[in-house]
Design a protein around this motif. Sequence first.
Motif, PDB file in Angstrom:
ATOM      1  N   GLU A  34       0.845  -1.146  -0.025  1.00 62.46           N
ATOM      2  CA  GLU A  34      -0.095  -0.162   0.106  1.00 62.46           C
ATOM      3  C   GLU A  34       0.870   1.254  -0.148  1.00 62.46           C
ATOM      4  O   GLU A  34       0.655   2.165  -0.508  1.00 62.46           O
ATOM      5  N   PHE A  35       2.006   1.184   0.849  1.00 70.74           N
ATOM      6  CA  PHE A  35       2.683   2.398   0.882  1.00 70.74           C
ATOM      7  C   PHE A  35       3.439   2.714  -0.624  1.00 70.74           C
ATOM      8  O   PHE A  35       3.408   3.816  -1.026  1.00 70.74           O
ATOM      9  N   ILE A  36       3.620   1.781  -1.132  1.00 73.71           N
ATOM     10  CA  ILE A  36       4.310   1.705  -2.561  1.00 73.71           C
ATOM     11  C   ILE A  36       3.398   2.405  -3.614  1.00 73.71           C
ATOM     12  O   ILE A  36       3.668   3.212  -4.279  1.00 73.71           O
ATOM     13  N   ILE A  37       2.244   1.905  -3.458  1.00 76.84           N
ATOM     14  CA  ILE A  37       1.128   2.240  -4.545  1.00 76.84           C
ATOM     15  C   ILE A  37       0.835   4.024  -4.122  1.00 76.84           C
ATOM     16  O   ILE A  37       0.717   4.715  -4.953  1.00 76.84           O
ATOM     17  N   GLY A  38       0.771   4.021  -2.712  1.00 74.96           N
ATOM     18  CA  GLY A  38       0.271   5.471  -2.348  1.00 74.96           C
ATOM     19  C   GLY A  38       1.461   6.374  -2.713  1.00 74.96           C
ATOM     20  O   GLY A  38       1.217   7.485  -3.273  1.00 74.96           O
ATOM     21  N   ARG A  39       2.720   6.372  -2.372  1.00 76.87           N
ATOM     22  CA  ARG A  39       3.671   7.186  -2.588  1.00 76.87           C
ATOM     23  C   ARG A  39       4.162   7.362  -4.024  1.00 76.87           C
ATOM     24  O   ARG A  39       4.294   8.359  -4.566  1.00 76.87           O
ATOM     25  N   THR A  83      -3.507   5.914   1.054  1.00 74.53           N
ATOM     26  CA  THR A  83      -3.804   7.412   1.470  1.00 74.53           C
ATOM     27  C   THR A  83      -2.508   8.009   2.253  1.00 74.53           C
ATOM     28  O   THR A  83      -1.839   9.049   1.704  1.00 74.53           O
ATOM     29  N   TYR A  84      -2.264   7.257   3.107  1.00 72.75           N
ATOM     30  CA  TYR A  84      -1.073   7.699   3.978  1.00 72.75           C
ATOM     31  C   TYR A  84       0.294   7.651   3.330  1.00 72.75           C
ATOM     32  O   TYR A  84       1.097   8.473   3.421  1.00 72.75           O
ATOM     33  N   GLY A  85       0.566   6.717   2.681  1.00 76.79           N
ATOM     34  CA  GLY A  85       1.741   6.530   1.939  1.00 76.79           C
ATOM     35  C   GLY A  85       1.912   7.829   0.754  1.00 76.79           C
ATOM     36  O   GLY A  85       2.921   8.071   0.749  1.00 76.79           O
ATOM     37  N   SER A  86       0.716   8.320   0.281  1.00 73.70           N
ATOM     38  CA  SER A  86       0.751   9.399  -0.562  1.00 73.70           C
ATOM     39  C   SER A  86       1.371  10.585   0.053  1.00 73.70           C
ATOM     40  O   SER A  86       1.816  11.443  -0.326  1.00 73.70           O
ATOM     41  N   TYR A  87       1.165  10.536   1.317  1.00 68.69           N
ATOM     42  CA  TYR A  87       1.722  11.783   2.218  1.00 68.69           C
ATOM     43  C   TYR A  87       3.267  11.534   2.854  1.00 68.69           C
ATOM     44  O   TYR A  87       3.780  12.312   3.473  1.00 68.69           O
ATOM     45  N   ILE A  88       3.809  10.274   2.481  1.00 70.37           N
ATOM     46  CA  ILE A  88       5.139  10.191   2.752  1.00 70.37           C
ATOM     47  C   ILE A  88       6.164  10.525   1.960  1.00 70.37           C
ATOM     48  O   ILE A  88       6.051  10.604   0.745  1.00 70.37           O
ATOM     49  N   GLY A  89       7.300  11.317   2.414  1.00 72.80           N
ATOM     50  CA  GLY A  89       8.301  11.828   1.733  1.00 72.80           C
ATOM     51  C   GLY A  89       8.962  10.659   0.845  1.00 72.80           C
ATOM     52  O   GLY A  89       9.145   9.881   1.079  1.00 72.80           O
ATOM     53  N   LEU A 106      -6.311  -7.865  -3.928  1.00 69.57           N
ATOM     54  CA  LEU A 106      -5.866  -7.163  -4.938  1.00 69.57           C
ATOM     55  C   LEU A 106      -5.016  -6.138  -5.034  1.00 69.57           C
ATOM     56  O   LEU A 106      -4.301  -5.855  -6.239  1.00 69.57           O
ATOM     57  N   ILE A 107      -4.687  -5.548  -3.781  1.00 72.22           N
ATOM     58  CA  ILE A 107      -3.348  -4.806  -3.889  1.00 72.22           C
ATOM     59  C   ILE A 107      -2.091  -5.573  -3.872  1.00 72.22           C
ATOM     60  O   ILE A 107      -1.114  -4.971  -4.743  1.00 72.22           O
ATOM     61  N   CYS A 108      -1.977  -6.891  -3.291  1.00 73.68           N
ATOM     62  CA  CYS A 108      -0.974  -7.524  -3.679  1.00 73.68           C
ATOM     63  C   CYS A 108      -0.637  -7.860  -5.190  1.00 73.68           C
ATOM     64  O   CYS A 108       0.312  -8.043  -5.765  1.00 73.68           O
ATOM     65  N   LEU A 109      -1.566  -8.291  -5.855  1.00 78.11           N
ATOM     66  CA  LEU A 109      -1.824  -8.744  -7.208  1.00 78.11           C
ATOM     67  C   LEU A 109      -1.411  -7.519  -8.010  1.00 78.11           C
ATOM     68  O   LEU A 109      -0.502  -7.746  -8.885  1.00 78.11           O
ATOM     69  N   PHE A 110      -1.974  -6.219  -7.510  1.00 74.49           N
ATOM     70  CA  PHE A 110      -1.524  -5.154  -8.490  1.00 74.49           C
ATOM     71  C   PHE A 110       0.078  -4.862  -8.333  1.00 74.49           C
ATOM     72  O   PHE A 110       0.831  -4.565  -9.090  1.00 74.49           O
ATOM     73  N   VAL A 111       0.475  -4.887  -7.188  1.00 77.45           N
ATOM     74  CA  VAL A 111       2.112  -4.622  -6.948  1.00 77.45           C
ATOM     75  C   VAL A 111       2.824  -5.738  -7.585  1.00 77.45           C
ATOM     76  O   VAL A 111       3.922  -5.365  -8.106  1.00 77.45           O
ATOM     77  N   GLU A 124       9.978  -1.033 -11.485  1.00 79.94           N
ATOM     78  CA  GLU A 124       9.022   0.094 -10.530  1.00 79.94           C
ATOM     79  C   GLU A 124       9.138   0.047  -9.100  1.00 79.94           C
ATOM     80  O   GLU A 124       9.305   0.857  -8.321  1.00 79.94           O
ATOM     81  N   VAL A 125       8.904  -1.406  -8.803  1.00 80.48           N
ATOM     82  CA  VAL A 125       9.030  -1.630  -7.358  1.00 80.48           C
ATOM     83  C   VAL A 125      10.191  -1.361  -6.608  1.00 80.48           C
ATOM     84  O   VAL A 125      10.393  -0.816  -5.691  1.00 80.48           O
ATOM     85  N   ALA A 126      11.221  -1.785  -7.383  1.00 79.04           N
ATOM     86  CA  ALA A 126      12.471  -1.785  -6.883  1.00 79.04           C
ATOM     87  C   ALA A 126      12.888  -0.277  -6.597  1.00 79.04           C
ATOM     88  O   ALA A 126      13.485   0.328  -5.682  1.00 79.04           O
TER      89      ALA A 126
END
Length: 457
Positions: free
Chosen positions: A66-71, A240-246, A400-405, A413-415
């Motif tokens: 989730e952090f990966i997707i959001g940020r 959502t919180y991941g999108s706020y992480i620097g 779904l989130i796992c499958l997406f990443v 991209e993940v790396a």
Amino acid sequence: MDNNKLQGREGFGSKAGIIAAAAGSAIGLGNIWKFPYITGLYGGASFLVVYLICIAFIGVTVMLAEFIIGRKAGKNAIGSFIKLAPGKPWFLAGWTGVVAAFMILSFYGVVAGWSLHYIVKAATNAFEGLTPEYVGNLFDGFVSATFAPVVYQVLFMFMTGYIVAAGVGEGIEKYSKILMPLLLVLLIILDIRALTLPGADLGMAFLFSPDWSKINGEVILVALGHAFFSLSLGMGTMITYGSYIGKREDLAETAVQVSIADTVIALLAGIAIFPAVFAFGVEPASGPSLVFVTLPNLFNRMAGGAFFATLFFVLLSIAALTSSISILEVVVAYFIEELRMERKKATVIATVSITLIGMLCSLSNSASLGPALTFGAFGSFFNWMDKLSANYLLPLGGLLICLFVGWHLSREEVAAEIGNEGELETPYLPLFLFATRFIAPVAIAVVFLNGLGLIRF
Ligand code: PHE
């Protein structure tokens, strides 16, 4: 730290702020109210073991995903999928999250309202001198009333909306940072008192000596669902919180630290509650009332009990608040970014509609309207909201989130995202990818099918 800031968007100010906010979301009623009561209902130590396995093998993976997707996307739960997979149906994963947010916050606000009410009870010394049985009656009497629980629920929802209206950095960070450590200290004090009660060893045995015969498909389904619920996963909170992480923070480290903090708080709550359950002759399987009945009895046995009781319910309410704002923020961020609403308006609409659904949850526990709001497999409307969201929607979202990443994003991209564009070493990358592609999805699918009775081992 400037290049750590996100361009043109609100964000968390510092490493400590991120942990505080994400842990503030994770730590809440799930740890102190729900974890003990479902552990009591589903068999004690054996349930705990299954729960810990779910946290370690699935929870941490989903949180990092989730952090990966959001940020990476820098957007809300639905917008992130739209941005990273335009024209594809992945945004439906975000949708299950927004729906789950409505359902969870509706009953969550009710329980948080109970906690607010217990501040008043504790501060006015209402428990003093009561027998354990009478403490139980006090709770049942309050929850089955028609109006009072609704009033407290509305009050709590108002507080949640008020903070979310103020925005991310200002609102969320400030509260979590100071108050979570205080909660930790108070729980340790309660643990010490509980462990010195006569009969405490029975409670510890219940919590820590597994009886494997108690494990079945339903137990595993509930444990998995609770891992998602407790870590705030599967509905886009951590997107959502991941999108706020620097951009320079270490996402994997954050995910591990938050998961550990959440688990420690749940265990400390269990160690305070189960010894007391056995010492006071409360039924471990007594359900949602467990904490509200057990702990006041414990406070009655402490010097300065009314003080500790008041402090405890204040901290519990604040822990609930730092979680409820993270649930509301999922909906509000979506309204703002995708429906182009202004923050205040978005907050009012989301808060009012969720509060209305929540009233039905509260009334479904009342003596007057309860029977009209109780139906089918899960019973009360309150239970429907709880079980459908925690046991089904959150794990589905997590799947779904796992499958997406694992399958939609490329390895590169993940790396790049977890390694901060080459700044960090990521020796865990192959393991993480394997977990998102195979371990977590297969495990979740099997637990689902087994819990629904479609397959049996
Ligand atoms: N994790 C929170 C708790 O334990 C509840 C929550 C669930 C928050 C889902 C956000 C998303 O109380």
